[in-house]
Design a protein around this motif. Structure first.
Motif, PDB file in Angstrom:
ATOM      1  N   SER A 251       0.838  -1.196   0.000  1.00  0.00           N
ATOM      2  CA  SER A 251       0.000   0.000   0.000  1.00  0.00           C
ATOM      3  C   SER A 251       0.871   1.244   0.000  1.00  0.00           C
ATOM      4  O   SER A 251       2.069   1.175   0.264  1.00  0.00           O
ATOM      5  CB  SER A 251      -0.929   0.015   1.217  1.00  0.00           C
ATOM      6  OG  SER A 251      -0.184   0.158   2.414  1.00  0.00           O
ATOM      7  N   GLY A 290      -3.758   1.143  -8.135  1.00  0.00           N
ATOM      8  CA  GLY A 290      -4.405   0.531  -6.983  1.00  0.00           C
ATOM      9  C   GLY A 290      -5.911   0.510  -7.125  1.00  0.00           C
ATOM     10  O   GLY A 290      -6.491   1.388  -7.770  1.00  0.00           O
ATOM     11  N   ARG A 291      -6.533  -0.498  -6.493  1.00  0.00           N
ATOM     12  CA  ARG A 291      -7.992  -0.629  -6.623  1.00  0.00           C
ATOM     13  C   ARG A 291      -8.741  -0.262  -5.354  1.00  0.00           C
ATOM     14  O   ARG A 291      -9.937  -0.006  -5.410  1.00  0.00           O
ATOM     15  CB  ARG A 291      -8.351  -2.060  -7.008  1.00  0.00           C
ATOM     16  CG  ARG A 291      -7.900  -2.442  -8.405  1.00  0.00           C
ATOM     17  CD  ARG A 291      -8.604  -3.669  -8.908  1.00  0.00           C
ATOM     18  NE  ARG A 291     -10.031  -3.415  -9.105  1.00  0.00           N
ATOM     19  CZ  ARG A 291     -10.773  -4.036 -10.010  1.00  0.00           C
ATOM     20  NH1 ARG A 291     -10.239  -4.928 -10.803  1.00  0.00           N
ATOM     21  NH2 ARG A 291     -12.055  -3.775 -10.120  1.00  0.00           N
ATOM     22  N   THR A 292      -8.069  -0.249  -4.207  1.00  0.00           N
ATOM     23  CA  THR A 292      -8.769   0.013  -2.943  1.00  0.00           C
ATOM     24  C   THR A 292      -8.260   1.305  -2.313  1.00  0.00           C
ATOM     25  O   THR A 292      -7.059   1.459  -2.095  1.00  0.00           O
ATOM     26  CB  THR A 292      -8.585  -1.154  -1.957  1.00  0.00           C
ATOM     27  OG1 THR A 292      -9.094  -2.351  -2.547  1.00  0.00           O
ATOM     28  CG2 THR A 292      -9.323  -0.891  -0.653  1.00  0.00           C
ATOM     29  N   THR A 294      -8.538   3.748   1.021  1.00  0.00           N
ATOM     30  CA  THR A 294      -8.917   3.672   2.436  1.00  0.00           C
ATOM     31  C   THR A 294      -8.781   5.038   3.090  1.00  0.00           C
ATOM     32  O   THR A 294      -7.755   5.706   2.934  1.00  0.00           O
ATOM     33  CB  THR A 294      -8.044   2.652   3.182  1.00  0.00           C
ATOM     34  OG1 THR A 294      -8.227   1.353   2.603  1.00  0.00           O
ATOM     35  CG2 THR A 294      -8.402   2.592   4.671  1.00  0.00           C
ATOM     36  N   SER A 308     -13.119   1.842   3.700  1.00  0.00           N
ATOM     37  CA  SER A 308     -12.479   1.502   2.430  1.00  0.00           C
ATOM     38  C   SER A 308     -13.501   1.354   1.315  1.00  0.00           C
ATOM     39  O   SER A 308     -14.659   1.017   1.558  1.00  0.00           O
ATOM     40  CB  SER A 308     -11.671   0.204   2.565  1.00  0.00           C
ATOM     41  OG  SER A 308     -10.622   0.345   3.495  1.00  0.00           O
ATOM     42  N   ARG A 309     -13.031   1.555   0.099  1.00  0.00           N
ATOM     43  CA  ARG A 309     -13.853   1.337  -1.086  1.00  0.00           C
ATOM     44  C   ARG A 309     -12.980   0.724  -2.171  1.00  0.00           C
ATOM     45  O   ARG A 309     -11.908   1.256  -2.492  1.00  0.00           O
ATOM     46  CB  ARG A 309     -14.459   2.644  -1.572  1.00  0.00           C
ATOM     47  CG  ARG A 309     -15.199   2.527  -2.905  1.00  0.00           C
ATOM     48  CD  ARG A 309     -16.076   3.725  -3.148  1.00  0.00           C
ATOM     49  NE  ARG A 309     -17.093   3.841  -2.115  1.00  0.00           N
ATOM     50  CZ  ARG A 309     -17.905   4.893  -1.984  1.00  0.00           C
ATOM     51  NH1 ARG A 309     -17.783   5.921  -2.800  1.00  0.00           N
ATOM     52  NH2 ARG A 309     -18.807   4.920  -1.038  1.00  0.00           N
ATOM     53  N   THR A 310     -13.438  -0.396  -2.718  1.00  0.00           N
ATOM     54  CA  THR A 310     -12.747  -1.025  -3.835  1.00  0.00           C
ATOM     55  C   THR A 310     -13.367  -0.519  -5.129  1.00  0.00           C
ATOM     56  O   THR A 310     -14.582  -0.640  -5.334  1.00  0.00           O
ATOM     57  CB  THR A 310     -12.836  -2.561  -3.753  1.00  0.00           C
ATOM     58  OG1 THR A 310     -12.193  -2.996  -2.547  1.00  0.00           O
ATOM     59  CG2 THR A 310     -12.139  -3.210  -4.939  1.00  0.00           C
ATOM     60  N   PRO A 314      -8.480  -0.204 -11.524  1.00  0.00           N
ATOM     61  CA  PRO A 314      -7.301   0.306 -10.806  1.00  0.00           C
ATOM     62  C   PRO A 314      -6.979   1.733 -11.233  1.00  0.00           C
ATOM     63  O   PRO A 314      -7.177   2.102 -12.394  1.00  0.00           O
ATOM     64  CB  PRO A 314      -6.190  -0.661 -11.215  1.00  0.00           C
ATOM     65  CG  PRO A 314      -6.640  -1.243 -12.509  1.00  0.00           C
ATOM     66  CD  PRO A 314      -8.132  -1.295 -12.461  1.00  0.00           C
ATOM     67  N   VAL A 345      -3.849   3.844  -0.590  1.00  0.00           N
ATOM     68  CA  VAL A 345      -4.291   3.041  -1.737  1.00  0.00           C
ATOM     69  C   VAL A 345      -3.592   1.694  -1.661  1.00  0.00           C
ATOM     70  O   VAL A 345      -2.394   1.617  -1.386  1.00  0.00           O
ATOM     71  CB  VAL A 345      -3.970   3.746  -3.075  1.00  0.00           C
ATOM     72  CG1 VAL A 345      -4.331   2.849  -4.257  1.00  0.00           C
ATOM     73  CG2 VAL A 345      -4.713   5.074  -3.183  1.00  0.00           C
ATOM     74  N   SER A 346      -4.335   0.616  -1.908  1.00  0.00           N
ATOM     75  CA  SER A 346      -3.775  -0.736  -1.886  1.00  0.00           C
ATOM     76  C   SER A 346      -4.372  -1.543  -3.037  1.00  0.00           C
ATOM     77  O   SER A 346      -5.091  -1.005  -3.870  1.00  0.00           O
ATOM     78  CB  SER A 346      -4.062  -1.414  -0.540  1.00  0.00           C
ATOM     79  OG  SER A 346      -5.454  -1.449  -0.283  1.00  0.00           O
ATOM     80  N   GLY A 347      -4.094  -2.843  -3.047  1.00  0.00           N
ATOM     81  CA  GLY A 347      -4.568  -3.677  -4.134  1.00  0.00           C
ATOM     82  C   GLY A 347      -3.851  -3.363  -5.425  1.00  0.00           C
ATOM     83  O   GLY A 347      -4.465  -3.083  -6.453  1.00  0.00           O
TER      84      GLY A 347
END
Length: 398
Positions: A251, A290-292, A294, A308-310, A314, A345-347
């Motif tokens: 992240s 990134g897709r998520t 937070t 969080s929101r996915t 991306p 941001v993560s994913g």
């Protein structure tokens, strides 16, 4: 390891390197007049201590402590805001030297790394000689000291690096592990927090080997199967010895503690825009999407929540990150003022994302604009250009 004997000679040999009071020590090297004085990284009374020199630690100051409390414990302390760009430069020098001793290096933070030195002792007479040479080389290049632990796995090596701090070496051979675990407090096991330590202590489990007085089934019934497996493995001295060199980040985030608590949504959104810029610039620099997204919020009573929101696709565009964070904030009632807000941001995925039929109009242009702003800031500094929404930060100095 201590040094090749019997059936242990093929056991993994894992070295854990931990720089001593890293941020504070860098300040002392760059400004020798600070040497031996209580140096504390963290200047804002609203923030927390990032690092403390050993002179400051004698007063009870430690990292993650509120700066306001550190000032009470050590009023004569030298409180500095920190220079994280400089710390990053020194970290890269350290890791470059470490990589000269083994190709298998897993850096876990700016000042820590695991090194697989299995078999490397043959090149350096012994693991101890290798550790001494590594320490000498790091000191020669940076002027800093570090502490090193050597053991058959990462969990034990990390514990060992803390035993003879600062500027120490501790080696745990495989045959000495059972005796070592009989005196190792359970609270020293990485991953055992204060609450779990208290629960274990309430059952008379004070040292790591005490865990084996109960069956794994008992611990599973009390703590859950995953925690039971973790504890039982540690009580037997078992841990992961596999390193992940150059592991991809999970992240990227930014957060700020305010000078005064606030629930002014417009001010909060200005902070979110500024943070989204920092996170987006980091993603674009490293080539990640990134897709998520937070949102992190800490209220004035120190209660912390995350939302969080996915996303459907991306992103690495500042505006995309900000809009997702803004929507998360708009959905919250804010029962009391906030002392901190942050976005991450993560994913992650890498490579160029293909723009498709469902992308927002003008998104490709926005991404090109972001990259142009990144280039300007890289060349002329962070205040060379800014978005209108963050103007108040530069005008008022917030």
């Amino acid at each position: 390891m201590a040094e090749r004997s019997g059936h242990h000679e093929h056991a993994p040999v894992i070295l854990h390197l931990d720089m001593d009071a890293f941020f504070a020590s860098v300040e002392e090297v760059d400004n020798p007049s600070l040497k031996g004085k209580p140096v504390i990284i963290g200047a804002s009374d609203r923030g927390v201590v990032s690092a403390a020199s050993y002179a400051a630690r004698k007063f009870g100051v430690h990292s993650a402590m509120p700066v306001a409390r550190a000032r009470k414990l050590c009023p004569q302390g030298i409180f500095l805001p920190g220079r994280h760009k400089r710390y990053g430069e020194i970290s890269r020098l350290v890791m470059r030297e470490v990589a000269n001793f083994s190709p298998l290096v897993e850096q876990t933070s700016v000042d820590e790394a695991y090194v697989d030195i299995t078999g490397m002792g043959l090149l350096h007479q012994s693991p101890r000689v290798l550790a001494m040479r590594m320490k000498e080389r790091i000191h020669e290049v940076t002027g800093l000291t570090c502490s090193i632990g050597i053991a058959p796995n990462k969990f034990l090596a990390k514990i060992c690096s803390d035993i003879n701090k600062p500027d120490g070496i501790y080696i745990l051979p495989p045959q000495d592990i059972p005796a070592f675990l009989t005196t190792l407090p359970v609270g020293r096991i990485p991953g055992v927090g204060k609450r779990l330590e208290a629960e274990l202590n309430s059952l008379g489990v004070r040292h790591t080997s005490d865990i084996l007085r109960f069956t794994e089934a008992f611990w599973a019934g009390r703590l859950g199967e995953k925690a039971a497996q973790f504890l039982y493995a540690r009580a037997k001295g078992e841990g992961n010895a596999v390193l992940r060199p150059h592991a991809a980040p999970k992240s990227s985030g930014a957060e700020n503690t305010f000078r005064a608590d606030t629930n002014d949504r417009e001010e909060l959104k200005r902070w979110l825009m500024r943070q989204s810029e920092r996170v987006g610039r980091d993603l674009r620099k490293e080539g990640y999407f990134g897709r998520t997204v937070t949102l992190k919020m800490k209220f004035k009573d120190f209660r912390t929540i995350t939302r969080s929101r996915t996303l459907a696709r991306p992103v690495q565009c500042t505006d995309d990150i900000f809009r997702a964070a803004e929507e998360l904030l708009d959905a919250e009632s804010l029962p009391m003022p906030l002392r901190l807000i942050g976005v991450s941001v993560s994913g992650f995925s890498r490579g160029e994302r293909q723009l498709g039929l469902w992308d927002e109009p003008g998104e490709e242009e926005m991404l090109r604009l972001d990259k142009a702003l990144d280039a300007i800031k890289e060349k002329f500094g962070g205040t060379a250009v800014f978005r209108g929404r963050t103007f108040d930060f530069w005008r008022t100095g917030k």
